[in-house]
Design a protein around this motif. Structure first.
Motif, mmCIF file in Angstrom:
data_model
loop_
_atom_site.group_PDB
_atom_site.id
_atom_site.type_symbol
_atom_site.label_atom_id
_atom_site.label_comp_id
_atom_site.label_asym_id
_atom_site.label_seq_id
_atom_site.Cartn_x
_atom_site.Cartn_y
_atom_site.Cartn_z
ATOM 1 N N SER A 138 0.867 -1.170 0.000
ATOM 2 C CA SER A 138 0.000 0.000 0.000
ATOM 3 C C SER A 138 0.906 1.224 0.000
ATOM 4 O O SER A 138 1.708 1.402 0.926
ATOM 5 C CB SER A 138 -0.912 0.024 1.231
ATOM 6 O OG SER A 138 -1.796 -1.081 1.210
ATOM 7 N N SER A 166 -10.684 -1.916 1.075
ATOM 8 C CA SER A 166 -9.258 -1.604 1.181
ATOM 9 C C SER A 166 -8.598 -1.702 -0.193
ATOM 10 O O SER A 166 -9.196 -2.178 -1.157
ATOM 11 C CB SER A 166 -8.569 -2.571 2.163
ATOM 12 O OG SER A 166 -8.722 -3.918 1.759
ATOM 13 N N GLY A 167 -7.365 -1.230 -0.269
ATOM 14 C CA GLY A 167 -6.614 -1.310 -1.519
ATOM 15 C C GLY A 167 -7.096 -0.364 -2.601
ATOM 16 O O GLY A 167 -6.752 -0.534 -3.772
ATOM 17 N N ASN A 197 -2.299 4.184 -2.512
ATOM 18 C CA ASN A 197 -3.299 3.142 -2.254
ATOM 19 C C ASN A 197 -3.729 3.220 -0.800
ATOM 20 O O ASN A 197 -2.914 3.521 0.078
ATOM 21 C CB ASN A 197 -2.737 1.741 -2.500
ATOM 22 C CG ASN A 197 -2.375 1.493 -3.938
ATOM 23 O OD1 ASN A 197 -1.218 1.588 -4.298
ATOM 24 N ND2 ASN A 197 -3.368 1.185 -4.751
ATOM 25 N N PRO A 199 -4.596 1.482 2.741
ATOM 26 C CA PRO A 199 -4.023 0.282 3.369
ATOM 27 C C PRO A 199 -4.992 -0.893 3.326
ATOM 28 O O PRO A 199 -6.206 -0.723 3.215
ATOM 29 C CB PRO A 199 -3.767 0.729 4.811
ATOM 30 C CG PRO A 199 -3.736 2.217 4.763
ATOM 31 C CD PRO A 199 -4.690 2.609 3.680
#
Length: 261
Positions: A138, A166-167, A197, A199
């Motif tokens: 990330s 996420s991501g 990005n 986390p």
């Protein structure tokens, strides 16, 4: 401008699972000095592959890994499933930015012809290099200064994470936040757009393969296979004036290459 390529089909998903496994295995086997953690893009392990020019080099060359990591990286590059990913991002660039794809392809061919000691990273892929970002990749806010300013980098995302939570991919300069599912790719002008990005959770994994073209390679070729420093030392006044004029209009060249027709 950010574009997502979203493949589908059981065969592609099976390929993605094999790539996931290979990158996670590389993460376990690679040995990274503590001094290289974290890198400027985040607190994850990243390994380079392919070729570039800059950062104190005197000529284009292959990116170096340690004696332990080099064969591990090459084993990843030799995998048919990873090679398929390389062809996939190449096809995406050709579909969305055909002029830029032609420029990259021609540039790489000229560099490899002039430097036969450099081994091509992937057959059927116009990108000269990539970073293998491993396990918990990330990134923090950053630009990739050494890449071609008007170029489009391709990032393939891999792993086991909930892409709805996420991501996410963030292009701060463009005001864009987008879900970034595994087994997909994003194309982004990484040298001029601040990006990052979000986390992932502690129980999740996320790797990526970031494909790029070094700006130094383009300068080397444009100068007649010499560095900027050497060109300016050798150039006549007229040559230097023409060189400066071409640099001043480089943004126009970039805009033309980003047009579809």
């Amino acid at each position: 401008m950010v574009l997502f390529a979203r493949p589908c089909g059981a065969d592609w998903l099976s390929n993605a699972v094999r790539v996931d496994s290979a990158l996670e295995n590389l993460s376990r086997l690679a040995r990274i000095p503590q001094s290289q953690k974290p890198n400027r893009r985040g607190s994850y392990v990243t390994l380079p592959a392919g070729c570039g020019f800059g950062g104190g080099r005197t000529c284009p060359g292959s990116y170096a890994n340690t004696a332990h990591n080099a064969p591990l990286v090459q084993a990843i590059l030799d995998r048919p499933d990873v090679q398929r990913v390389a062809r996939y991002v190449d096809a995406g660039l050709q579909a969305y930015f055909p002029k830029l794809h032609s420029f990259y392809s021609s540039l790489l061919e000229h560099i490899l012809a002039d430097s036969p000691e450099i081994v091509r990273m992937f057959q059927g892929c116009c990108y000269g290099a990539c970073h293998l970002n491993l396990h918990n990749a990330s990134t923090v806010d950053h630009e990739d200064w050494y890449n071609i300013l008007f170029g489009m980098c391709a990032v393939y995302s891999s792993g086991l994470y909930d892409h709805t939570r996420s991501g996410h991919f963030i292009a701060w300069s463009l005001g864009i936040v987008a879900q970034f599912p595994p087994a997909c790719a994003v194309y982004v002008p990484s040298a001029c757009v601040t990006h990052a990005n979000t986390p992932i959770a502690s129980h999740e994994t996320r790797s990526s393969i970031a494909f790029f073209m070094s700006a130094g390679l383009a300068r080397w070729y444009h100068n007649g296979y010499i560095s900027d420093k050497e060109f300016k030392e050798r150039a006549s006044v007229a040559q230097l004036n023409a060189w400066n004029a071409s640099r001043a209009k480089l943004w126009e060249v970039g805009l033309e290459l980003l047009q579809y027709t």
